[in-house]
Write an enzyme that holds these catalytic residues in place. Structure first.
Site, short mmCIF file in Angstrom:
data_model
loop_
_atom_site.label_atom_id
_atom_site.label_comp_id
_atom_site.label_asym_id
_atom_site.label_seq_id
_atom_site.Cartn_x
_atom_site.Cartn_y
_atom_site.Cartn_z
N PHE A 1 0.86 -1.19 0.00
CA PHE A 1 0.00 0.00 0.00
C PHE A 1 0.89 1.23 0.00
O PHE A 1 1.76 1.38 0.85
CB PHE A 1 -0.93 0.04 1.21
CG PHE A 1 -1.84 1.25 1.21
CD1 PHE A 1 -2.97 1.27 0.41
CD2 PHE A 1 -1.53 2.38 1.96
CE1 PHE A 1 -3.79 2.40 0.36
CE2 PHE A 1 -2.35 3.51 1.93
CZ PHE A 1 -3.48 3.51 1.13
N ASP B 1 9.28 3.01 1.52
CA ASP B 1 8.05 3.62 2.02
C ASP B 1 7.97 3.34 3.52
O ASP B 1 7.57 2.25 3.94
CB ASP B 1 6.83 3.05 1.30
CG ASP B 1 5.53 3.71 1.75
OD1 ASP B 1 5.54 4.39 2.81
OD2 ASP B 1 4.51 3.55 1.06
N LYS C 1 2.61 9.73 8.34
CA LYS C 1 1.81 9.37 9.52
C LYS C 1 2.29 9.95 10.85
O LYS C 1 1.75 10.93 11.33
CB LYS C 1 1.66 7.85 9.59
CG LYS C 1 0.71 7.33 8.48
CD LYS C 1 0.25 5.92 8.73
CE LYS C 1 -0.93 5.55 7.84
NZ LYS C 1 -0.57 5.10 6.49
C1 LIG Z 1 -0.82 5.35 5.10
C2 LIG Z 1 0.20 4.97 4.12
C3 LIG Z 1 0.39 5.71 2.94
C4 LIG Z 1 -0.52 6.86 2.55
O1 LIG Z 1 -0.49 7.89 3.48
P1 LIG Z 1 -1.69 8.98 3.50
O2 LIG Z 1 -1.21 9.96 4.52
O3 LIG Z 1 -2.94 8.27 3.90
O4 LIG Z 1 -1.75 9.56 2.16
C5 LIG Z 1 1.43 5.35 2.10
N1 LIG Z 1 2.23 4.32 2.39
C6 LIG Z 1 2.08 3.59 3.50
C7 LIG Z 1 3.02 2.47 3.79
C8 LIG Z 1 1.06 3.88 4.40
O5 LIG Z 1 0.88 3.12 5.48
#
Ligand SMILES: *Cc1c(COP(=O)(O)O)cnc(C)c1O
Length: 415
Positions: free
Chosen positions: A154, A238, A267
């Site tokens: 994700f 990420d 986050k």
């Molecule tokens: C939550 C998340 C995102 C997206 O972040 P948003 O602030 O919701 O746009 C991208 N990569 C990972 C691994 C995430 O957990």
């Protein structure tokens, strides 16, 4: 119901409505793209939350791994209030002090050289992807733009980040998307097969968060690092969910002793105030020259001051060490529950204060969230069968134990 809460005489006054009236208005006016239960939260303190009816809950999800310092943390509250009284926003036409201090501290903690700020995880990923493409464009390798990413990953919901996301449920109906090859997570042979001279970058989560809190197999990140170094493509980590101390180290990839070329954070970074960051090493500092990328709000004084307070608390209060120690306590507690309830629980996995209790086939994690909420525990589901634990790093052992006790009740009562 139209506008029923907004009686003109009440406008401008401190409004306080019943939970039922608020829920009715929410259902009439909010876009219905979430699955929200009929609860409205009004207040928090540390790892505890209260809804509009006065009921107390244990916060074991921290707003999806965001509220690292819990709720109403005095240091964060003070930093935001003081900064709001000086300067909230300016735009990136000019420098601002909290943003400079934040960039310096963040680069030091992450062992990176440059920071670009935006407002969310998906925007941080967009910046990483644009940097990778623009780097090869500037080098005259215009055909080098493909990205290798992983199944079950994700990376966010904008079309660029969504193209990298390796799960059909997020992508369906939003195509066409392209430019990304998805291979099984942890499968080095398949990564090598997908590699080619048109590959600009490999994008990977050190622990697949939304996918079900799946840690990369040992050695996998190191092999990705070696392959990208050898082929001259970028390694993009990420760490939107795993970063900022949650795993017990500032970046989760530190456990594997690797340094990425580019890393995405968001986050936890602002402790709840929206902020994202793309960090890169010196080699890529020229990839996005003036005018090629930007953000109106990104790195504004308010969000930067909040993030700086989070990082100061993280280092001064030793919250990363705390995440590691409490993480072991959580693992032990969850494993004990798993042993006592083998019919319901398949396994426990994760790192630090990002962990999952994986239910057996036939159970759905989401179906357990309601009963948990009823006994006053807030958790999230990740993937189909993982109950995800991502509590504030400041949570006490006592509250964690109280939460696990209640979870065992609910798990034990599952048919
Ligand atoms: C939550 C998340 C995102 C997206 O972040 P948003 O602030 O919701 O746009 C991208 N990569 C990972 C691994 C995430 O957990």
């Amino acid at each position: 119901m139209q506008g029923a809460l907004l009686k003109p005489k009440k406008l401008g006054l401190a409004m306080s409505h019943t939970q039922e009236a608020l829920v009715q208005s929410a259902q009439a006016h909010l876009y219905q793209n979430y699955r929200q239960p009929p609860l409205v939260f009004v207040r928090g303190d540390g790892a505890e939350l209260w809804d509009a009816s006065g009921k107390r809950y244990l916060d074991l999800f921290a707003g999806i791994a965001v509220s690292t310092l819990g709720h109403a943390h005095p240091r964060l509250v003070r930093a935001i209030a003081e900064q709001a009284g000086k300067l909230i926003h300016l735009s990136n036409y000019f420098y601002n002090e909290p943003n400079i201090l934040l960039a310096e501290k963040l680069c030091a903690l992450a062992r990176m050289d440059r920071a670009f700020f935006c407002n969310s995880g998906t925007e941080a990923i967009e910046a990483c992807l644009k940097l990778a493409r623009r780097h090869f464009f500037a080098a005259g390798e215009v055909k080098r733009h493909r990205v290798i990413a992983f199944e079950n990953s994700f990376h966010g919901r904008t079309l660029g980040a969504l193209a990298a996301t390796g799960q059909a449920k997020y992508r369906e109906g939003f195509g066409p998307m392209g430019g990304v090859s998805h291979v099984p997570y942890g499968d080095m042979a398949r990564v090598r097969e997908a590699m080619g001279d048109d590959v600009a970058a490999i994008l990977v989560e050190p622990i697949q968060g939304e996918g079900g809190v799946l840690p990369a197999p040992p050695g996998f990140l190191k092999e990705l690092r070696a392959l990208t170094t050898q082929t001259g493509s970028l390694l993009i980590l990420d760490e939107v969910q795993t970063g900022v101390g949650r795993s017990g180290r500032f970046l989760a990839c530190e456990h594997e002793d690797i340094r990425p070329d580019v890393v995405a954070l968001a986050k936890a970074l602002g402790g709840g105030v929206p902020i994202g960051a793309m960090l890169c090493t010196k080699a890529f500092e020229g990839a996005l020259p003036a005018g090629t990328h930007g953000s109106t709000f990104g790195g504004n004084p308010l969000a930067s001051a909040a993030a700086l307070a989070v990082l100061d608390a993280l280092t001064e209060d030793k919250l990363m060490e705390r995440a590691a120690v409490l993480g072991q306590h959580l693992t032990q507690g969850l494993r004990a529950i798993a042993e006592r309830h083998p019919k319901q629980v398949e396994q426990v996995r994760g790192r630090g204060l990002l962990q999952a209790m994986v239910l057996r086939e036939g159970y759905e994690a989401r179906q357990v969230l309601g009963p948990l909420k009823d006994v006053g525990v807030l958790l999230t589901a990740a993937g189909d069968r993982a109950l995800r634990f991502s509590p504030p790093l400041v949570i006490s052992e006592a509250l964690l134990d109280e939460g696990m006790g209640k979870i065992e009740q609910v798990i034990g009562a599952l048919a």
